[in-house]
Enzyme design. Structure first.
Site, PDB file in Angstrom:
ATOM      1  CG  HIS A  11      -1.765  -1.204   1.403  1.00  0.00           C
ATOM      2  ND1 HIS A  11      -2.873  -1.470   0.637  1.00  0.00           N
ATOM      3  CD2 HIS A  11      -1.652  -2.243   2.269  1.00  0.00           C
ATOM      4  CE1 HIS A  11      -3.424  -2.610   1.019  1.00  0.00           C
ATOM      5  NE2 HIS A  11      -2.707  -3.109   2.003  1.00  0.00           N
TER       6      HIS A  11
HETATM    7  O1  RIB Z   1      -5.144  -0.251   4.611  1.00  0.00           O
HETATM    8  C1  RIB Z   1      -3.750  -0.194   4.425  1.00  0.00           C
HETATM    9  C2  RIB Z   1      -3.152   0.886   5.255  1.00  0.00           C
HETATM   10  O2  RIB Z   1      -3.387   0.619   6.631  1.00  0.00           O
HETATM   11  C3  RIB Z   1      -1.617   0.960   5.131  1.00  0.00           C
HETATM   12  O3  RIB Z   1      -1.204   2.274   5.361  1.00  0.00           O
HETATM   13  C4  RIB Z   1      -1.145   0.065   6.231  1.00  0.00           C
HETATM   14  O4  RIB Z   1       0.171   0.425   6.691  1.00  0.00           O
HETATM   15  C5  RIB Z   1      -2.153   0.379   7.298  1.00  0.00           C
HETATM   16  O5  RIB Z   1      -1.747   1.573   7.964  1.00  0.00           O
END
Ligand code: RIB
Ligand code: CA
Length: 314
Positions: free
Chosen positions: A244
């Site tokens: 992500h």
């Molecule tokens: O949903 C993914 C996000 O939530 C990313 O930033 C992961 O690190 C968590 O913080």
């Protein structure tokens, strides 16, 4: 040679946050990390503040200022994600406890002071976790909103739905009130939702190319990803887990990797069923203000090629 772009990374490390921070560290010609501000999210603040410093020391960047920020959302009890990231939030490699100190002062005050002291439009906010610190800074110092060059954030989802509930992505779900404040603030937003990040799977061949770099940061990153991806492989039955947070930094380096459009985005803060949902008007069926550039498509091979090339430079 243009000046490196000045950024503040607001983060809740998290193995994928670590990948984003390392991508920034491997891009010193293009990015000047003015500071790292931590927030509670994946794990409590004590761990996110520890982890940010572990990542800095792993990359031999003890020069980077790390500040601790909000230890809870604006108006709700903290929800964490140890089930994904492990107890410490940086499970996987065995790394030494940090020796570099936290900076005195709160993340929110660092954000305010930096935006006020840097020229207007000079600083980009890169958010990788819940938006609590940003919302607090905007509430405490409304004058800084107009001074932000861009806020590039990982969070939300639309056609892809949610990951912590069927409707909500984790960063928004943890602090929907903060997200609502930020999306209503008028700050120029670039949004990296699950619709993009779920196209970025840590496939074995991609992780193998990172492992072949052979440096301590690359080795540790591989061990982080091998831990981090297990949960999503189990959940989605995919070849690797979605990566992500590095999308935020990759956008600053190679925006052409991404495609999206200006849309209205509003945050659900009341319904128990859908709280934290980012309601994205992708088809422009309303005349609501188009307050965010929402990304939907990404060149996944190009993204991982960038990551590997920059990890090798750390
Ligand atoms: O949903 C993914 C996000 O939530 C990313 O930033 C992961 O690190 C968590 O913080
Ligand atoms: Ca994160």
């Amino acid at each position: 040679m243009t000046e490196p772009r000045k950024i503040i990374i607001d983060t809740d490390p998290g193995q994928d946050d670590a990948a984003a921070i390392m991508l920034a560290f491997g891009s010193r010609d293009e990015l000047n990390v003015l500071g790292i501000t931590t927030v509670a999210g994946n794990v409590p603040l004590s761990y996110t503040s520890r982890n940010a410093r572990i990542i800095c020391e792993l990359c031999e960047r003890r020069d980077v200022k790390v500040f601790a920020g909000a230890d809870a959302p604006l108006a709700r009890k903290l929800v964490t994600a140890e089930h994904v990231h492990g107890k410490t939030g940086l499970d996987g490699p065995s790394l030494p406890e940090p020796t570099m100190p936290l900076q005195p002062g709160h993340s929110v005050d660092f954000i305010i002071e930096t935006l006020r002291s840097e020229p207007e439009g000079a600083v980009t906010l890169c958010t990788l976790g819940p938006l609590t610190n940003i919302a607090l800074a905007f509430q405490k110092a409304p004058d800084i909103v107009a001074r932000v060059r861009e806020l590039v954030m990982m969070g939300g989802g639309f056609f892809e739905g949610g990951n912590i509930t069927p409707a909500a992505e984790f960063n928004i779900y943890v602090d929907p009130e903060a997200a609502d404040i930020v999306f209503r603030s008028g700050v120029p937003i670039v949004m990296m939702p699950l619709d993009v990040t779920h196209q970025l799977l840590t496939r074995k061949d991609r992780v193998a190319r990172m492992a072949a770099i052979g440096t301590p940061p690359a080795k540790a990153m591989v061990e982080m990803l091998e831990f981090f991806e297990r949960f999503d492989i189990e959940k989605y039955g995919s070849d690797g887990g979605p990566l992500h947070d590095p999308t935020v930094i990759a956008y600053l380096l190679q925006p052409e990797l991404f495609k999206g459009r200006d849309c209205n985005v509003e945050i659900e803060v009341t319904s128990e069923l859908t709280v934290g949902m980012t309601v994205v008007d992708w088809w422009h069926v309303t005349d609501r203000k188009r307050n965010a550039k929402v990304m939907r498509f990404v060149d996944a091979d190009g993204f991982f090629a960038l990551l590997t090339e920059r990890f090798a430079r750390i």
